[in-house]
Design an enzyme around this catalytic site. Structure first.
Site, PDB file in Angstrom:
ATOM      1  N   CYS A  35     -32.413 -14.139 -57.742  1.00 18.83           N
ATOM      2  CA  CYS A  35     -31.644 -13.303 -57.844  1.00 18.83           C
ATOM      3  C   CYS A  35     -30.124 -12.526 -57.450  1.00 18.83           C
ATOM      4  O   CYS A  35     -29.489 -11.771 -57.866  1.00 18.83           O
ATOM      5  CB  CYS A  35     -32.546 -12.370 -58.681  1.00 18.83           C
ATOM      6  SG  CYS A  35     -33.150 -12.966 -60.701  1.00 18.83           S
ATOM      7  N   CYS A 104     -30.222  -2.803 -61.108  1.00 19.84           N
ATOM      8  CA  CYS A 104     -30.488  -2.792 -59.351  1.00 19.84           C
ATOM      9  C   CYS A 104     -31.843  -0.351 -59.782  1.00 19.84           C
ATOM     10  O   CYS A 104     -32.022  -0.422 -58.708  1.00 19.84           O
ATOM     11  CB  CYS A 104     -29.257  -1.927 -59.113  1.00 19.84           C
ATOM     12  SG  CYS A 104     -28.126  -2.940 -58.549  1.00 19.84           S
TER      13      CYS A 104
END
Ligand SMILES: Cc1ncc(COP(=O)(O)O)c(C=O)c1O
Lengths: 142, 396
Positions: A35, A104
């Site tokens: 990812c 994030c």
């Protein structure tokens, strides 16, 4: 690239608490290379207080900035308080993140929880496992 | 030091192009469709620009040049037009490659939804399509082969003349997106048997928002934009006179200086390849043998492209990357994936695209900064730590 706030750029360019703690009391790692984001968080705990915290991150600018901010937010806090750190708190402390970068901040929150879980495991401290579920990224677990 | 190393994204407007266009913004601003003598200047300028562009591409006649708003429009029109023509003859199959620009790929996707069949050819590890693969994909009902001249991310050049000859022999129209090649590599639509070709001004020092579609005279062309009778009825809309004039001037200048400029650019490009390859666990993407003069694309294991770009930006270097974070999607660029690179490696990509205005001093600055930044980010990366300890296998 006016993609990020000044706060994000500051934490990206001058990340706080980068590195390893060799004798860490807890280490948590989340994300995966496929990812494009991996965060590893180290904590040192004394009398229930996080006395030191460091991180290593592979990822984009916001992955580095959220890791840095998360370490700042939990350092000196009790382990219980660290567990209350939400991704939203990280985003707010950074004066916001673009929508597609919110994941994030989720990773940063989960890295902290993973480190605390490791600390609990190592010290035989009981906890409710349900509270420590890491959300697998749907995209990567395909 | 400020270094612009993203010339594949766009370029500065050259002095030649700017000087050529200015009078058509201020003095001769008439609409070419107007009757009075004052507008004649604008009409003449467009006519002259058409002849210049035709000559630069080796076209038999200026009537084969259609001005558009850029490369995307030219690609869209070429493909949609060929598809429509094909459908009339019951031919609804198109051939292209996996690593085309989205202007081509998304147009093909749209056609697929409308019932067309599309074959996307592999570009192998080196980013070069094979002639045999094109030949094998051709069917009775193939109405178009569209294969880019040079790839925008990795800079590999395709065997265009060979594909052109094959398509001519089979009687299939051949389009090429030459946006990254025009002005940088020799193009001759006659010798290369190209039936349709797209170019975009801003990739060779003309302003953004102007391009052209070359379409061979025996190939019927359908409109994308309906309206007035401009461009011989094939592309409506008042001509972007100044932009068209600038594009012709810029293209002519690029073609006139091509030999000298490419020598200079190749020297800079090769220095980048040589120096940056010294970084351990790095990889050059795409065949070096078939390569445009200005583009360098490399992967560095253990780091992520967006953070690399931000660090380079902080050091005055403008570059780009094919990482997921920079593409705004979850996957790294389709071009890097088409080479068979694993996601982990593709995330750590860097594209530096140089132009004739760059200098060796700038290249030296890049060669100094990139290794430092890669090192810095690797030291911060848990992946690198594991790679170095042998807990994770090196992929490159
Ligand atoms: C290969 C290729 N095709 C098409 C385009 C689109 O051109 P434009 O920006 O003029 O629409 C570009 C540039 O972005 C390109 O590199």
């Amino acid at each position: 690239m006016a993609l990020y706030s000044d706060k994000v750029m500051d934490h990206f360019q001058n990340p706080r608490n980068v590195g390893k703690i060799d004798d860490a009391d807890g280490i948590g790692e989340v994300g995966n290379a496929k990812c494009g984001d991996i965060m590893r968080m180290y904590i040192k705990v004394k009398d229930g207080i996080i006395t030191d915290c460091k991180f290593n991150t592979f990822g984009c600018g916001s992955a580095i900035a959220t890791s840095s901010m998360a370490t700042e937010l939990i350092k000196g806090k009790s382990v219980e308080d660290a567990l209350k750190l939400s991704n939203q708190a990280v985003v707010e402390a950074l004066d916001g993140l673009p929508a597609h970068k919110i994941h994030c901040s989720v990773l940063a929150e989960e890295a902290v929880r993973a480190a605390v879980k490791d600390y609990y495991d190592k010290n035989g401290i009981a906890y409710n496992a349900e509270e420590f579920q890491i959300h697998d990224c749907e995209h990567c677990s395909e | 030091m400020f270094v612009y190393a993203d010339n594949a994204a766009t370029t500065s407007v050259s002095k030649t192009a700017l000087d050529a266009m200015l009078p058509y913004l201020t003095e001769y601003y008439g609409n070419p469709s107007s009757l009075y003598a004052f507008a004649q200047k604008a009409t003449e300028a467009v006519t002259e620009a058409r002849a210049t562009v035709a000559a630069c591409l080796g076209a038999a006649s200026p009537r084969e040049i259609y001005f558009t708003s850029g490369g995307s429009e030219a690609d869209n029109q070429a493909i949609m037009s060929a598809a429509r023509l094909g459908a009339r003859k019951g031919k609804k199959h198109l051939i292209s490659t996996k690593f085309e620009h989205h202007a081509v790929l998304h147009t093909l996707k749209r056609l697929e939804k409308e019932g067309y069949e599309v074959t996307l050819l592999d570009v192998h590890e080196d980013g070069v399509v094979r002639l045999e693969d094109v030949a094998a994909a051709i069917r009775e009902d193939t109405c178009l082969v569209t294969i880019m001249f040079a790839n925008n991310e990795i800079g590999t050049v395709q065997p265009i003349a060979e594909i052109g000859a094959l398509c001519r022999e089979k009687g299939i129209p051949f389009h090429t997106d030459a946006v990254q090649a025009a002005g940088h590599m020799p193009i001759d639509v006659e010798k290369m048997n190209i039936d349709m070709l797209s170019i975009s001004g801003h990739k060779f020092h003309a302003p953004k928002g102007v391009g052209a579609l070359y379409c061979r005279k025996n190939i019927p062309l359908f409109n994308l934009i309906e309206g007035g009778g401009q461009e011989r009825g094939k592309r409506a809309g008042t001509e972007n006179v100044a932009g068209i004039v600038a594009m012709a001037a810029a293209l002519k200048e690029s073609v006139d200086n091509m030999e000298e400029d490419s020598k200079k650019m190749i020297a800079m490009r090769d220095k980048l390849f040589a120096e940056l390859s010294k970084i351990p666990h790095s990889k050059i993407n795409g065949s070096l043998e078939h390569h445009v003069p200005g583009t360098v694309n490399m992967c560095f294991e253990g780091i992520e492209g967006e953070s690399l770009l931000l660090m380079l930006d902080a050091n005055g270097i403008c570059a780009s990357s094919g990482s997921a974070c920079t593409s705004g999607s979850l996957d790294p660029s389709h071009v890097l994936l088409s080479l068979g690179l694993p996601h982990e490696v593709a995330h750590g990509s860097l594209r530096l695209s140089i132009g004739e205005y760059n200098t060796m001093e700038e290249i030296d600055h890049i060669c100094q900064v990139v290794p430092q930044v890669v090192d810095y980010l690797r030291n911060m990366s848990p992946v690198w730590d594991e790679l170095e300890k042998g807990q994770r296998p090196h992929l490159i």
